[in-house]
Design an enzyme around this catalytic site. Structure first.
Site, PDB file in Angstrom:
ATOM      1  N   ARG A   1      52.839  12.459  21.946  1.00 55.52           N
ATOM      2  CA  ARG A   1      52.286  11.120  21.729  1.00 55.52           C
ATOM      3  C   ARG A   1      51.452  10.648  22.915  1.00 55.52           C
ATOM      4  NH1 ARG A   1      56.682   9.375  17.934  1.00 55.52           N
ATOM      5  NH2 ARG A   1      56.298   7.286  17.167  1.00 55.52           N
TER       6      ARG A   1
ATOM      7  N   ARG B   1      66.643   0.483  10.767  1.00 54.31           N
ATOM      8  CA  ARG B   1      65.987   0.608  12.069  1.00 54.31           C
ATOM      9  C   ARG B   1      65.461  -0.752  12.514  1.00 54.31           C
ATOM     10  NH1 ARG B   1      61.809   5.591  12.081  1.00 54.31           N
ATOM     11  NH2 ARG B   1      61.058   4.327  13.811  1.00 54.31           N
TER      12      ARG B   1
ATOM     13  N   ARG C   1      53.449  -1.087  17.440  1.00 56.10           N
ATOM     14  CA  ARG C   1      53.569   0.373  17.400  1.00 56.10           C
ATOM     15  C   ARG C   1      52.253   1.013  16.940  1.00 56.10           C
ATOM     16  NH1 ARG C   1      58.488   0.712  13.626  1.00 56.10           N
ATOM     17  NH2 ARG C   1      58.283   2.973  13.729  1.00 56.10           N
TER      18      ARG C   1
END
Ligand code: AMP
Length: 190
Positions: A89, A134, A146
């Site tokens: 990432r 979550r 995100r």
């Protein structure tokens, strides 16, 4: 050996498609998000550290993430190949993965990016949040954060693999079986 990176923003379908790919190609699926959630579930120090970043929609520091990924690969060397999901990432993670693969005499065959528009992602992740439990899936601001982190910190990884012609963009909207077919067409081409 086939080694794939399943790439894309949160909610782009990486987990769903990885499960189908494992069935077809017998590759080992390694999701760093799943590994972190496993550590959190066991309240390990690594899990507690990771949670403090995940709850804010931020990336866990590279040193922690790379070490964990390396351990997982080292513990599973006798496999036909890997599907890396949610890793790399960042550019340091990309470099670390390249080194690790080279050390083992392997290389990344292809990076497959599931392309999904931002608004669709928000809808999908909020929907997933209803059942996933979550905390990072149930708040729109956190989901948008995100996506922003993905666009800023993670998309350069796509560009790096593109330099060697290994990055492919797949339309990630529509029927799941159709998306799977698009992925398989790329893999069967290898
Ligand atoms: P995911 O399940 O892939 O959506 O990941 C959930 C969260 O785990 C991310 O928002 C990050 O906080 C953390 N995470 C997962 N993979 C990585 C990674 N390769 N590098 C840094 N943080 C990660």
């Amino acid at each position: 050996m086939i080694n794939l990176i399943l790439f894309g923003p949160p909610g782009s379908g990486k987990g769903t498609q990885a499960a189908k790919l494992v069935d077809r190609y017998q590759l080992l699926h390694i999701s760093t998000g799943d590994l972190f959630r496993y550590e959190i579930g066991n309240s390990t120090p690594l899990g507690l550290e990771a949670k403090s970043y995940m709850d804010r929609g931020m990336l866990v520091p590279d040193s922690v993430t790379i070490g964990m990924l390396r351990n997982k690969v080292e513990a599973n060397l006798e496999v036909p190949g890997y599907i890396f999901d949610g890793f790399p990432r960042t550019i340091p993670q990309y470099i670390a993965l390249d080194e690790l693969m080279e050390e083992k005499g392997h290389s990344i065959s292809k990076l497959l990016m599931l392309d999904v528009p931002d608004d669709e992602i928000v809808v999908r992740v909020l929907e997933r949040g209803k059942t996933s439990g979550r905390p990072d899936d149930s708040n729109e601001a956190l989901i948008r954060k995100r996506i922003e982190v993905f666009n800023e910190e993670t998309t350069p990884v796509f560009d790096h693999y593109a330099l060697s012609g290994r990055s492919v963009r797949i339309v990630g909207v529509g029927d799941k079986a159709e998306i799977f077919g698009r992925l398989c067409a790329e893999i069967d081409n290898l």
